[in-house]
Design a protein around this motif. Structure first.
Motif, short mmCIF file in Angstrom:
data_model
loop_
_atom_site.label_atom_id
_atom_site.label_comp_id
_atom_site.label_asym_id
_atom_site.label_seq_id
_atom_site.Cartn_x
_atom_site.Cartn_y
_atom_site.Cartn_z
N SER A 1 0.85 -1.20 0.00
CA SER A 1 0.00 0.00 0.00
C SER A 1 0.89 1.25 0.00
O SER A 1 2.11 1.16 0.11
CB SER A 1 -0.93 0.00 1.22
N LEU A 2 0.24 2.42 -0.11
CA LEU A 2 0.98 3.67 -0.20
C LEU A 2 0.52 4.70 0.83
O LEU A 2 -0.65 4.70 1.23
CB LEU A 2 0.79 4.29 -1.60
N VAL A 3 1.47 5.55 1.24
CA VAL A 3 1.13 6.78 1.96
C VAL A 3 0.67 7.74 0.86
O VAL A 3 1.44 8.08 -0.03
CB VAL A 3 2.37 7.37 2.69
N GLN A 4 -0.60 8.19 0.92
CA GLN A 4 -1.13 8.97 -0.20
C GLN A 4 -0.65 10.42 -0.23
O GLN A 4 -0.62 11.04 -1.30
CB GLN A 4 -2.66 8.91 -0.22
N ASP A 5 -0.28 10.96 0.92
CA ASP A 5 0.27 12.31 0.92
C ASP A 5 1.17 12.45 2.15
O ASP A 5 0.69 12.48 3.28
CB ASP A 5 -0.83 13.38 0.95
N ILE A 6 2.48 12.50 1.90
CA ILE A 6 3.47 12.51 2.99
C ILE A 6 3.25 13.69 3.93
O ILE A 6 3.28 13.55 5.15
CB ILE A 6 4.90 12.53 2.42
N GLU A 7 3.02 14.87 3.35
CA GLU A 7 2.86 16.09 4.16
C GLU A 7 1.71 15.96 5.15
O GLU A 7 1.79 16.40 6.29
CB GLU A 7 2.62 17.28 3.23
N SER A 8 0.61 15.32 4.70
CA SER A 8 -0.54 15.13 5.58
C SER A 8 -0.27 14.05 6.63
O SER A 8 -0.76 14.12 7.75
CB SER A 8 -1.78 14.71 4.77
N ALA A 9 0.54 13.03 6.24
CA ALA A 9 0.78 11.90 7.14
C ALA A 9 1.84 12.22 8.19
O ALA A 9 1.76 11.77 9.33
CB ALA A 9 1.21 10.68 6.33
N ILE A 10 2.87 12.99 7.79
CA ILE A 10 3.96 13.32 8.71
C ILE A 10 4.02 14.83 8.83
O ILE A 10 4.75 15.50 8.10
CB ILE A 10 5.31 12.74 8.23
N VAL A 11 3.27 15.36 9.75
CA VAL A 11 3.10 16.82 9.86
C VAL A 11 4.41 17.52 10.22
O VAL A 11 4.70 18.61 9.73
CB VAL A 11 2.00 17.15 10.90
N ASP A 12 5.24 16.89 11.06
CA ASP A 12 6.44 17.58 11.54
C ASP A 12 7.70 17.25 10.73
O ASP A 12 8.81 17.52 11.17
CB ASP A 12 6.68 17.26 13.03
N SER A 13 7.54 16.68 9.53
CA SER A 13 8.72 16.37 8.72
C SER A 13 9.42 17.65 8.29
O SER A 13 8.80 18.61 7.86
CB SER A 13 8.32 15.57 7.48
N LYS A 14 10.75 17.63 8.41
CA LYS A 14 11.54 18.80 7.98
C LYS A 14 11.97 18.67 6.51
O LYS A 14 12.62 19.54 5.96
CB LYS A 14 12.81 18.93 8.85
N ILE A 15 11.61 17.57 5.89
CA ILE A 15 12.05 17.30 4.52
C ILE A 15 10.97 17.72 3.53
O ILE A 15 9.79 17.40 3.70
CB ILE A 15 12.31 15.78 4.32
N ASP A 16 11.40 18.40 2.46
CA ASP A 16 10.47 18.69 1.37
C ASP A 16 10.65 17.60 0.31
O ASP A 16 11.54 17.66 -0.52
CB ASP A 16 10.77 20.07 0.76
N HIS A 17 9.81 16.56 0.41
CA HIS A 17 9.95 15.43 -0.52
C HIS A 17 9.52 15.81 -1.94
O HIS A 17 9.84 15.11 -2.89
CB HIS A 17 9.13 14.23 -0.02
N SER A 18 8.79 16.91 -2.09
CA SER A 18 8.36 17.33 -3.43
C SER A 18 9.17 18.53 -3.93
O SER A 18 8.67 19.37 -4.67
CB SER A 18 6.86 17.66 -3.42
N ALA A 19 10.45 18.58 -3.55
CA ALA A 19 11.31 19.71 -3.93
C ALA A 19 11.42 19.88 -5.44
O ALA A 19 11.49 21.00 -5.95
CB ALA A 19 12.70 19.51 -3.33
#
Length: 263
Positions: free
Chosen positions: A128-146
């Protein structure tokens, strides 16, 4: 020269997107150039052909490269409700990916998945997939969609002793670009996690657990980094070299099978 030609493996690459030709035509040449640079011959698989036509093309290919896409895999395929940030699915691309993967798993042809390709592979293997990282990991310091404007987005921690660690000659971390908003969640059958984002734990690479079948998928875009600074280019080139090497071995095996069958 003749002998060299016979050992050039043919790599099936589906056109990235059926509904956005401009994006597809811009993205595809980077994958093709990376394959050629490592000694392979890219074979475009169009998304408007019948399954029979696709299978005919695949028969003559030795390995499969699943590229990125602007689409997201249909969440229904892993029994999830659609997240509001999930992009539209591309049914034609999904069908071609499934045909390519079915053939690759049946005949143990090498597989390299990149970005959407990793997600497509994982869902094909019942993950399965995490459908939106930003919504799933609110405190992530990484911009995965850079995106492509940022050559080095973050680093990934590689599992020691994995095939990927062996390929990139690293048991700790490598620098990568990043251009995605989804990632693998539950890992599919016969796959294992071999890299994670060092800062937030997002799955960054999967590989097959069968030692005799080369299956590798990365969440970043090595095809974009092959001409970058050595920090990025060395691991990117190594991934393509290892993939083409596995494809060449498969080409030799398939060619000898055909020759012995016809003799």
């Amino acid at each position: 020269m003749g002998e060299l030609k016979t050992t050039t493996p043919r790599i099936a690459i589906p056109v990235p997107h059926s509904g956005d030709r401009e994006y597809a035509e811009r993205a595809l040449p980077q994958y093709e150039e990376a394959v050629r640079g490592a000694g392979g011959e890219p074979v475009r698989i169009e998304l408007d052909e019948t399954p029979v036509q696709v299978m005919k093309q695949i028969e003559r290919c030795d390995a499969v490269l699943l590229p990125g896409s602007r689409a997201d895999v249909d969440p229904q395929k892993y029994s999830a409700d659609r997240h509001e940030k999930t992009a539209s699915a591309d049914a034609k691309r999904e069908l071609v990916d499934d045909l390519l993967l079915q053939d690759a798993y049946n005949l143990h042809k090498p597989v390299l998945g990149i970005c959407y390709g990793l997600q497509s592979l994982n869902v094909y293997r019942s993950g399965s997939l995490v459908q939106d990282i930003e919504s799933a990991i609110v405190d992530s310091k990484i911009d995965h969609s850079a995106g492509r404007a940022v050559a080095k987005a973050h680093s990934v921690k590689i599992e020691p002793g994995s095939r990927l660690a062996e390929i990139v000659s690293a048991s700790k971390t490598v620098a990568v670009n990043s251009s995605h908003h989804q990632s693998a969640d539950a890992v599919g059958d016969g796959l294992r996690v071999v890299a994670r984002s060092a800062e937030d734990g997002i799955i960054e690479a999967l590989e097959g657990t069968a030692p005799e079948h080369f299956v590798l998928a990365v969440q970043w875009h090595p095809e974009r980094s092959v001409n970058d600074a050595p920090e990025l280019a060395e691991s990117a080139k190594a991934i393509f070299r290892a993939f083409i090497e596995a494809a060449r071995a498969k080409h030799v095996e398939l060619t000898s099978e055909v020759e012995s069958a016809s003799s």
